[in-house]
Design an enzyme around this catalytic site. Structure first.
Site, PDB file in Angstrom:
ATOM      1  N   GLU A  15      11.592  20.256  10.708  1.00  0.00           N
ATOM      2  CA  GLU A  15      12.883  20.410  10.045  1.00  0.00           C
ATOM      3  C   GLU A  15      13.119  21.840   9.587  1.00  0.00           C
ATOM      4  O   GLU A  15      12.171  22.538   9.187  1.00  0.00           O
ATOM      5  CB  GLU A  15      12.930  19.494   8.809  1.00  0.00           C
TER       6      GLU A  15
ATOM      7  N   ASP B   8      11.147   9.662   3.725  1.00  0.00           N
ATOM      8  CA  ASP B   8      11.971  10.875   3.811  1.00  0.00           C
ATOM      9  C   ASP B   8      12.402  11.189   5.233  1.00  0.00           C
ATOM     10  O   ASP B   8      12.676  12.341   5.568  1.00  0.00           O
ATOM     11  CB  ASP B   8      11.223  12.062   3.184  1.00  0.00           C
TER      12      ASP B   8
HETATM   13  N1  LIG Z   1      10.292  13.926  -0.799  1.00  0.00           N
HETATM   14  C1  LIG Z   1       9.778  15.112  -0.596  1.00  0.00           C
HETATM   15  O1  LIG Z   1      10.351  16.125  -1.022  1.00  0.00           O
HETATM   16  C2  LIG Z   1       8.483  15.228   0.113  1.00  0.00           C
HETATM   17  C3  LIG Z   1       7.799  16.441   0.129  1.00  0.00           C
HETATM   18  C4  LIG Z   1       6.543  16.497   0.731  1.00  0.00           C
HETATM   19  C5  LIG Z   1       6.017  15.374   1.337  1.00  0.00           C
HETATM   20  N2  LIG Z   1       6.750  14.214   1.342  1.00  0.00           N
HETATM   21  C6  LIG Z   1       6.214  13.004   1.963  1.00  0.00           C
HETATM   22  O2  LIG Z   1       5.198  12.509   1.106  1.00  0.00           O
HETATM   23  C7  LIG Z   1       4.273  11.733   1.871  1.00  0.00           C
HETATM   24  C8  LIG Z   1       2.859  12.117   1.518  1.00  0.00           C
HETATM   25  O3  LIG Z   1       2.611  13.439   1.959  1.00  0.00           O
HETATM   26  P1  LIG Z   1       1.120  14.004   1.915  1.00  0.00           P
HETATM   27  O4  LIG Z   1       1.217  15.432   2.309  1.00  0.00           O
HETATM   28  O5  LIG Z   1       0.466  13.632   0.620  1.00  0.00           O
HETATM   29  O6  LIG Z   1       0.484  13.124   3.098  1.00  0.00           O
HETATM   30  P2  LIG Z   1      -1.065  12.760   3.333  1.00  0.00           P
HETATM   31  O7  LIG Z   1      -1.147  12.291   4.740  1.00  0.00           O
HETATM   32  O8  LIG Z   1      -1.922  13.894   2.893  1.00  0.00           O
HETATM   33  O9  LIG Z   1      -1.323  11.527   2.339  1.00  0.00           O
HETATM   34  C9  LIG Z   1      -0.724  10.274   2.492  1.00  0.00           C
HETATM   35  C10 LIG Z   1      -1.654   9.196   1.935  1.00  0.00           C
HETATM   36  O10 LIG Z   1      -0.954   7.935   2.003  1.00  0.00           O
HETATM   37  C11 LIG Z   1      -1.937   6.960   2.291  1.00  0.00           C
HETATM   38  N3  LIG Z   1      -1.262   5.756   2.780  1.00  0.00           N
HETATM   39  C12 LIG Z   1      -0.661   5.563   3.985  1.00  0.00           C
HETATM   40  N4  LIG Z   1      -0.157   4.304   4.031  1.00  0.00           N
HETATM   41  C13 LIG Z   1      -0.443   3.725   2.847  1.00  0.00           C
HETATM   42  C14 LIG Z   1      -0.180   2.441   2.295  1.00  0.00           C
HETATM   43  N5  LIG Z   1       0.443   1.506   3.001  1.00  0.00           N
HETATM   44  N6  LIG Z   1      -0.592   2.174   1.023  1.00  0.00           N
HETATM   45  C15 LIG Z   1      -1.259   3.127   0.302  1.00  0.00           C
HETATM   46  N7  LIG Z   1      -1.557   4.359   0.774  1.00  0.00           N
HETATM   47  C16 LIG Z   1      -1.149   4.649   2.034  1.00  0.00           C
HETATM   48  C17 LIG Z   1      -2.849   7.631   3.306  1.00  0.00           C
HETATM   49  O11 LIG Z   1      -4.115   6.980   3.399  1.00  0.00           O
HETATM   50  C18 LIG Z   1      -2.947   9.051   2.737  1.00  0.00           C
HETATM   51  O12 LIG Z   1      -4.062   9.196   1.875  1.00  0.00           O
HETATM   52  C19 LIG Z   1       4.630  11.986   3.332  1.00  0.00           C
HETATM   53  O13 LIG Z   1       5.328  10.861   3.800  1.00  0.00           O
HETATM   54  C20 LIG Z   1       5.525  13.202   3.299  1.00  0.00           C
HETATM   55  O14 LIG Z   1       6.444  13.227   4.352  1.00  0.00           O
HETATM   56  C21 LIG Z   1       7.953  14.116   0.740  1.00  0.00           C
END
Ligand SMILES: NC(=O)c1ccc[n+]([C@@H]2O[C@H](COP(=O)([O-])OP(=O)(O)OC[C@H]3O[C@@H](n4cnc5c(N)ncnc54)[C@H](O)[C@@H]3O)[C@@H](O)[C@H]2O)c1
Length: 351
Positions: free
Chosen positions: A62, A233
């Site tokens: 993005e 997101d």
């Molecule tokens: N809204 C925003 O502004 C914003 C900004 C950054 C990241 N994000 C989103 O936040 C999320 C997390 O990002 P990250 O960098 O921490 O990712 P990451 O991959 O480092 O961590 C995600 C965690 O979620 C866990 N997980 C997956 N499915 C699960 C479930 N059903 N139940 C419990 N845990 C589960 C995984 O095991 C992992 O530890 C991503 O989806 C990312 O796109 C959003």
């Protein structure tokens, strides 16, 4: 006047880490939150557009641009949930600030760490207005890269000091406990989402999955809860059951983007939502009652990155924590770009 017109200050990951540690993570989050709030208060002075997303089977790339008429900023960011299995981050990012008057970039910086900080700061700003007063206990579902930043932002801005963690991968929760040790939290690692939700006033969902997931179901959400939904997101990537949305007052960043990417993609396009900036600007109330369920449907918006980029620019001017990047061609005579190339061929070392 900058005589080195070819040079753009560059903040490497190494320098970003030094900067954050020099300032202190919580102070950084507090100051960044102030910048985000200040920019949200002047929301109407920004160019706004839903981010430009390029979707593939495995993830999304993005671009997130905005400008206040004087400064322009954009972020490149990806989201690839499968990446962690290959030793890569789910989310990486870098960003640029530029001077609108000349079009010249004035900053290039890593934004993987900065995105985690700005996402957490924005979540905590929203919760300041939406969470129940005096909330101290938060569940964090999904304990990956973003999780500790969320915890620390909620501590710095709201005084949250009790965490209930759940992740499908126990080692992610263990990592969080290790990283947050000694930082003033009481932490319980839970065996299920239901267990993590026991007695909490706030829940942060921050999981990564390239599909619609149902992290929270309606029966898990009691009255008075504040939901900080961060992981949903992208189109087809949500975390909450639609029934929860219908019982909640929903607050969003920029509706045209959130309707594509947020939890509310599950609702009709005209479903009423409130804009967070209007709450911050005092034009609309945030939480109005003890039993109200509030939902911050976070997707991440360009203005938050703009605030973060400007904050970092000010900080590197004070700390010197940047490198000089030879980014812009700067011929002696502006129109003699080709001549500059020829002269470099004649004197290769000078190039
Ligand atoms: N809204 C925003 O502004 C914003 C900004 C950054 C990241 N994000 C989103 O936040 C999320 C997390 O990002 P990250 O960098 O921490 O990712 P990451 O991959 O480092 O961590 C995600 C965690 O979620 C866990 N997980 C997956 N499915 C699960 C479930 N059903 N139940 C419990 N845990 C589960 C995984 O095991 C992992 O530890 C991503 O989806 C990312 O796109 C959003």
């Amino acid at each position: 006047m900058n005589l080195k017109l070819n040079v753009v200050p560059f903040v490497s990951v190494d320098n970003m880490m030094k900067l954050v540690l020099t300032i202190g993570v919580e102070r950084f989050l507090l100051e960044l939150a102030e910048c985000i709030e200040a920019d949200f208060r002047r929301w109407e002075s920004f160019d706004k557009t839903p981010r430009v997303a390029s979707h593939s089977r495995e993830g999304v790339i993005e671009l997130m641009p905005t400008s206040d008429g004087e400064v322009y900023g954009f972020k490149y960011v990806n989201g690839h949930p499968k990446n962690t299995r290959e030793g890569r981050q789910t989310v990486t990012a870098f960003g640029v600030l530029a001077d609108v008057a000349t079009g010249y970039p004035v900053l290039l910086t890593e934004m993987t760490i900065l995105t985690a900080l700005r996402t957490a700061a924005t979540s905590a700003v929203a919760a300041k207005h939406l969470a129940p007063k005096g909330a101290r206990t938060m569940a964090i579902i999904g304990n990956g890269a973003q999780a500790e930043f969320q915890a620390l932002a909620f501590k710095a801005l709201l005084g949250v000091d009790t965490l209930r963690l759940y992740d499908i991968d126990r080692s992610a929760s263990t990592k969080c406990v290790r990283n947050l040790a000694g930082l003033g939290f009481g932490i319980t690692v839970c065996n299920s989402i239901e267990e993590a939700m026991e007695g909490v006033q706030i829940v942060t969902t921050v999981t990564a999955d390239k599909q619609n997931a149902t992290i929270l179901t309606d029966n898990m959400v009691g009255s008075g809860l504040h939901i900080n939904a961060v992981g949903g997101d992208c189109p087809g990537k949500t975390e909450l059951h639609a029934d929860i949305l219908k019982r909640s007052d929903i607050f969003v960043e920029y509706p045209p983007q959130t309707r594509i990417e947020g939890e509310i993609q599950q609702l009709p396009a005209d479903y009423p939502v409130k804009e967070l900036w209007r709450v911050i600007a005092g034009l609309e109330p945030g939480r109005t009652g003890d039993r109200q369920i509030t939902l911050f449907d976070s997707v991440g918006f360009a203005i938050e990155d703009f605030s973060a980029l400007r904050y970092v620019k000010r900080q590197i001017e004070q700390t010197g924590l940047s490198d000089e990047l030879d980014l812009l061609a700067d011929p002696d005579e502006p129109r003699d770009l080709f001549g500059m190339l020829l002269r470099a061929a004649a004197t290769p070392n000078a190039a």
